[in-house]
Design an enzyme around this catalytic site. Structure first.
Site, PDB file in Angstrom:
ATOM      1  CD  GLU A 428     -39.007   0.529  -5.920  1.00 52.04           C
ATOM      2  OE1 GLU A 428     -38.964  -0.927  -6.136  1.00 52.04           O
ATOM      3  OE2 GLU A 428     -38.960   1.149  -6.680  1.00 52.04           O
ATOM      4  CG  ASP A 501     -41.464  -1.471  -8.792  1.00 51.17           C
ATOM      5  OD1 ASP A 501     -42.361  -2.241  -8.306  1.00 51.17           O
ATOM      6  OD2 ASP A 501     -41.687  -0.471  -8.928  1.00 51.17           O
ATOM      7  CG  ASP A 503     -38.059  -0.933 -11.819  1.00 52.79           C
ATOM      8  OD1 ASP A 503     -37.363  -0.962 -10.773  1.00 52.79           O
ATOM      9  OD2 ASP A 503     -38.634   0.057 -11.977  1.00 52.79           O
ATOM     10  CG  ASP A 505     -35.395   3.650 -10.234  1.00 55.71           C
ATOM     11  OD1 ASP A 505     -34.599   3.973 -10.486  1.00 55.71           O
ATOM     12  OD2 ASP A 505     -36.438   4.433 -10.649  1.00 55.71           O
TER      13      ASP A 505
END
Ligand code: 0RA
Length: 638
Positions: A428, A501, A503, A505
């Site tokens: 990403e 990641d 998180d 997103d």
């Protein structure tokens, strides 16, 4: 010992056979139940439940109660005819004891009807018995209640009568053997999933699941049968008509039931069952269903003037776009084929299903022209889109975008040309992509950075997908193509590793990528090529000691080992970009040091519903799902 003297299995020939059978099962449990992990453990429950379901199939039972007891045992009680207790002609012992101790009791005590237990899982309850610390069976029959207890498969006392009974049925309670299984804890959700499925497949049966460990209980009862199953699958999408179309027919000894409904999406979900067994790899029944759908809808469209004489007909793909179907057939002697025995092989079944579905569906469409209109409009639309996709593909091919030579510019490829050892990291963002490029082993690790959002394929057609640069880069890098032209032998990397990641997103991007693979390149998942990299959440340093933690629990464990917080520097990684190349390589990328999660699909129906919920149009089910399964969504290992 007193107990020894009452053991009925002394030294005669049949007892030796029993003991040999038991030791074979106990020596190689995996041969009988696949594994001794959680999956194998739940196999025991399924085996016992399937035996009760056979009574349902015989029309002799409509109630099954499953209990997960507080002591770790499980019981299954049904109101069937009760396992026969009469003397078995060959073994000269109660038939019940034979069913519980010997491979396939056979002879006149074998139920002749459609059988779940004749199929894929059909190892017999004696296997459950052999792999249980103890098992107790109670049979109500002939006005009596009978009882017998076994330990590790062998009876500890003869069958006895414990009282009168004014009903019939069987109750089996077993305690899985702790020396056999790696885990002993029954998972309520896993048990519930199969019971729910069975309650859809056997309309009218009432199945309860009681969990004494948390004192909860659930009832599974679906009078509407597989029509309700289809509605359940379609909960998160918009159906084009209600209720689902249902049909039921018999051809020779094969019983055929089908429920189907179209939705405004583009994916197909067909679940096919043979004698209540999910044939995830399809087979002759699914081939027959597909042939019937294509033929019936083409005939109908031509008769009604929707397809002019010269015009090319609707293809199978056209008539399956947006289709949700549950096919449930009963076959007297099913032959299951393939590595996982999840494909039906009986050649006669193709014609039986095709004929039944064609006749009944044509009849239905005659009687419901408004539904017919909707179906044809949907298929024609799919046909036009397919033509548009073909043109788009041709265009991209002419531009050299989908084929060799035209590898995407952003791809940092590896040197090796042996796909078996090559790995593709999909990363990403450009910044993490840069770090990964530095940290990788260029011999066999390739990096493809993705920037920004990825198209949601759950809401897109092939032609739209091919216009999307990110998706084209992915398709080109992976190498197998897409749609009807997919060829897994051209796979360029045997490991495709998603590195995003930790998180929201990152989790969203990961879900989008998994949706793309699951929907458009499912072989990648079914053949186990897709992995999720596990990056650390924390770096903990105390003087010269350094550790990485991949979860909060791990962080706390390290802190305990360090003797507390004092003098410890904790860094929390919010993204991959915060690590330097060496750190990323050492924690997440280097074989030997890293942990990868392989993405598998245990349950196609559930995965399908999950993607519909996560990626589909309907907001409410998604919100509800995410609230309920917050952890699963961030750690999506379906
Ligand atoms: C053999 C023959 C008959 C019933 C059963 C087995 C039977 C097995 C199980 C296992 C769990 N529940 C069960 N219920 C019944 C038919 C007996 C008859 O004809 O009366």
């Amino acid at each position: 010992m007193a107990q020894e003297t009452v053991r009925p299995l002394a030294y005669d020939a049949s007892s030796i056979q029993v003991l040999e059978g038991l030791s074979a099962v106990r020596k190689r449990p995996g041969m009988y139940i696949g594994s001794t992990d959680a999956r194998g453990l739940h196999h025991l429950v399924n085996e016992v439940v399937d035996n009760s379901i056979d009574e349902v199939l015989a029309g002799a039972c409509d109630q099954i109660d499953v209990t997960l007891h507080a002591d770790g045992s499980c019981s299954v009680r049904d109101n069937g005819r009760g396992i026969p207790v009469e003397e078995h002609p060959k073994y000269h012992r109660p038939a019940l004891e034979i069913v519980m101790t010997v491979l396939h009791a056979g002879s006149k005590f074998d139920r002749t009807a459609y059988k779940v237990t004749g199929g894929l899982h059909g190892v017999g309850v004696h296997v459950v018995n052999a792999l249980s610390e103890w098992l107790e069976v109670r049979v109500r029959r002939n006005g009596h209640e009978y009882f017998q207890r076994y330990e590790r498969g062998a009876p500890v006392a003869p069958l006895i009568t414990v009282g009168p009974a004014d009903t019939t049925g069987t109750e089996t309670r077993f305690m899985p053997d702790s020396t056999v299984f790696e885990t002993l804890v029954f998972d309520k959700e896993t048990v519930a999933r199969r019971l729910k499925e069975l309650s859809f497949l056997n309309a009218g049966v009432r199945i309860t699941l009681r969990d004494e460990r948390d004192t909860t209980s659930e009832i599974f009862h679906h009078a509407g049968g597989i029509a309700e199953f289809v509605e359940d699958i379609n909960l998160a999408v918009t159906p084009l008509f209600k209720p689902p179309i249902t049909l039921h027919a018999k051809r020779d000894t094969t019983d055929i039931e089908l429920a189907l409904q179209y939705n405004d999406g583009y994916n197909e979900t067909t679940l096919a069952f043979v004698n209540n067994i999910n044939t995830v790899d399809g087979g002759t029944h699914v081939v027959g269903l597909r042939a019937a759908l294509t033929r019936t809808l083409n005939d109908y469209a031509r008769q009604r003037g929707f397809l002019k004489g010269d015009k090319e007909g609707l293809t199978g793909e056209d008539v399956r776009e947006g289709l949700t179907a549950v096919l449930s057939i009963k076959v007297l002697e099913p032959q299951f084929e393939g590595q996982t025995k999840a494909r039906l092989g009986n050649s006669e079944v193709k014609g039986q299903v095709e004929s039944a579905v064609h006749d009944k569906l044509a009849e239905f469409l005659e009687e419901h022209p408004s539904v017919g209109q909707i179906l044809i409009a949907k298929a024609l639309q799919a046909s036009q889109a397919r033509e548009a996709a073909r043109k788009a593909r041709e265009l991209t091919r002419r531009k050299g975008l989908l084929e060799g030579g035209g590898l995407p510019g952003k791809l940092a490829d590896c040197h090796s040309r042996d796909p078996a050892e090559c790995e593709l990291f999909i990363v990403e963002g450009d910044s993490a992509g840069g770090t990964a490029k530095q940290g990788r082993d260029r011999e066999f690790q390739a990096i493809l950075p993705l920037r920004g959002k990825i198209l949601n394929v759950e809401k897109a057609r092939l032609d739209q997908m091919l216009q999307n640069e990110q998706i084209r880069a992915l398709i080109t890098a992976i190498g197998i193509g897409i749609g009807d032209e997919m060829d897994v032998s051209r796979l360029r990397y045997h490991k495709i590793i998603l590195m995003t990641d930790a998180d929201v997103d990152g989790s969203h991007i990961r879900t989008l990528l998994l949706t793309l693979f699951y929907r458009k390149m499912p072989v990648l998942i079914t053949e186990g090529h897709v992995y999720i990299a596990q990056a650390p959440l924390y770096r903990l340093q105390k003087a010269s000691r350094l550790a990485y933690a991949y979860s909060d629990e791990e962080r706390d464990k390290v802190l305990t080992e360090y003797g507390g917080m004092k003098g410890v520097t904790i860094q929390r990684y919010k993204g991959l970009g915060e690590m330097n190349a060496d750190q990323l390589a050492e924690t997440t990328m280097r074989p030997g040091a890293r942990t990868l999660l392989r993405v598998t699909v245990d349950d196609a129906g559930r995965a399908n519903a999950l993607f519909q919920i996560l990626m589909g149009e309907e907001v409410e089910p998604r919100r509800a799902y995410i609230q309920e399964h917050a952890v699963e969504v961030t750690n999506l290992d379906i």
